[in-house]
Design a protein around this motif. Structure first.
Motif, PDB file in Angstrom:
ATOM      1  N   ALA A  39       0.808  -1.224   0.000  1.00 34.37           N
ATOM      2  CA  ALA A  39       0.000   0.000   0.000  1.00 34.37           C
ATOM      3  C   ALA A  39       0.849   1.286   0.000  1.00 34.37           C
ATOM      4  O   ALA A  39       0.603   2.172  -0.818  1.00 34.37           O
ATOM      5  CB  ALA A  39      -0.981  -0.015   1.172  1.00 34.37           C
ATOM      6  N   PRO A  40       1.851   1.420   0.868  1.00 33.17           N
ATOM      7  CA  PRO A  40       2.653   2.651   0.834  1.00 33.17           C
ATOM      8  C   PRO A  40       3.420   2.814  -0.483  1.00 33.17           C
ATOM      9  O   PRO A  40       3.511   3.921  -1.017  1.00 33.17           O
ATOM     10  CB  PRO A  40       3.627   2.485   2.008  1.00 33.17           C
ATOM     11  CG  PRO A  40       3.011   1.458   2.893  1.00 33.17           C
ATOM     12  CD  PRO A  40       2.241   0.548   1.981  1.00 33.17           C
ATOM     13  N   ALA A  41       3.952   1.700  -1.010  1.00 29.82           N
ATOM     14  CA  ALA A  41       4.710   1.773  -2.273  1.00 29.82           C
ATOM     15  C   ALA A  41       3.783   2.130  -3.428  1.00 29.82           C
ATOM     16  O   ALA A  41       4.147   2.899  -4.319  1.00 29.82           O
ATOM     17  CB  ALA A  41       5.412   0.438  -2.540  1.00 29.82           C
ATOM     18  N   ARG A  42       2.575   1.573  -3.420  1.00 30.96           N
ATOM     19  CA  ARG A  42       1.600   1.910  -4.471  1.00 30.96           C
ATOM     20  C   ARG A  42       1.211   3.379  -4.401  1.00 30.96           C
ATOM     21  O   ARG A  42       1.075   4.049  -5.419  1.00 30.96           O
ATOM     22  CB  ARG A  42       0.369   1.015  -4.334  1.00 30.96           C
ATOM     23  CG  ARG A  42       0.614  -0.394  -4.832  1.00 30.96           C
ATOM     24  CD  ARG A  42      -0.603  -1.285  -4.685  1.00 30.96           C
ATOM     25  NE  ARG A  42      -0.381  -2.532  -5.416  1.00 30.96           N
ATOM     26  CZ  ARG A  42      -0.827  -3.706  -5.035  1.00 30.96           C
ATOM     27  NH1 ARG A  42      -1.536  -3.820  -3.931  1.00 30.96           N
ATOM     28  NH2 ARG A  42      -0.578  -4.792  -5.765  1.00 30.96           N
ATOM     29  N   SER A  43       1.023   3.869  -3.199  1.00 27.21           N
ATOM     30  CA  SER A  43       0.662   5.275  -3.023  1.00 27.21           C
ATOM     31  C   SER A  43       1.775   6.188  -3.534  1.00 27.21           C
ATOM     32  O   SER A  43       1.521   7.177  -4.224  1.00 27.21           O
ATOM     33  CB  SER A  43       0.380   5.544  -1.543  1.00 27.21           C
ATOM     34  OG  SER A  43       0.069   6.890  -1.339  1.00 27.21           O
TER      35      SER A  43
END
Length: 199
Positions: A39-43
């Motif tokens: 999730a953080p990397a996608r964001s």
């Protein structure tokens, strides 16, 4: 006899408990973990949405082939997503040095008027590494993830060579053409020349 039976029973219970403890765990927690981790990397990567299925005839060479959208983890039917309009498909990996040069060129090309759609296919590297690389390069092209191993459904269908990057032009009629010259794009003019009159 009773003491022996008790010891035997205790040993059996302990053996069963040990076997259960060593069994691989399945279920919701392990299935949900990759999404949570990404999730953080996608964001940070802020990738464009993967293409939706087209009502046109699926690309025959990729019919039935699915991959995960790198940007949100959703399943993408690649044959349907690439149908009906020309698309430049670029296969890359996070460890591939020429890919680091080429991806920003493709991003720049995709912004130009008349550009065909561009879809990235990340291979042979963890999804998180790919997302981090795209964020670092400022590349937001829609991309699918074809797995970390040596083979994946998209690579198999396209017969991707071992050396990366590798690009393909999927025509509006559904033909898939490997782009051999140049193997790596150094500027947007080369990309335009490779897609020819399809734009």
């Amino acid at each position: 006899m009773t003491t022996v039976t008790k010891w035997a029973l205790a040993a059996a219970v302990l053996a069963v408990a040990l076997i259960v403890a060593l069994l691989p765990r399945g279920g919701g927690d392990s299935a949900a973990k990759p999404s949570e981790d990404l999730a953080p990397a996608r964001s940070a990567a802020a990738l464009q949405a993967c293409p939706a299925p087209s009502p046109a005839q699926p690309v025959k060479q990729l019919e039935g082939v699915t991959a995960d959208c790198l940007g949100d983890g959703a399943s993408v039917d690649v044959g349907k997503a690439l149908a009906g309009a020309p698309v430049l498909v670029n296969v890359w990996a996070s460890w591939c040095e020429p890919c680091r040069t080429e991806l920003p060129v493709l991003q720049e090309y995709a912004k130009q008027p008349g550009a065909v759609r561009v879809l990235g296919v990340q291979v042979q590297s963890p999804a998180k590494d790919g997302l981090n690389l795209l964020a670092q390069l400022g590349v937001h092209l829609p991309s699918v993830f074809d797995g970390e191993g040596q083979t994946g459904p998209v690579r198999t269908a396209l017969k991707v060579p071992s050396s990366l990057p590798a690009s393909y032009l999927v025509t509006a009629a559904g033909e898939v053409r490997f782009i051999a010259n140049p193997r790596t794009f150094g500027n947007t003019d080369q990309v335009r020349a490779a897609v020819g009159g399809t734009s």
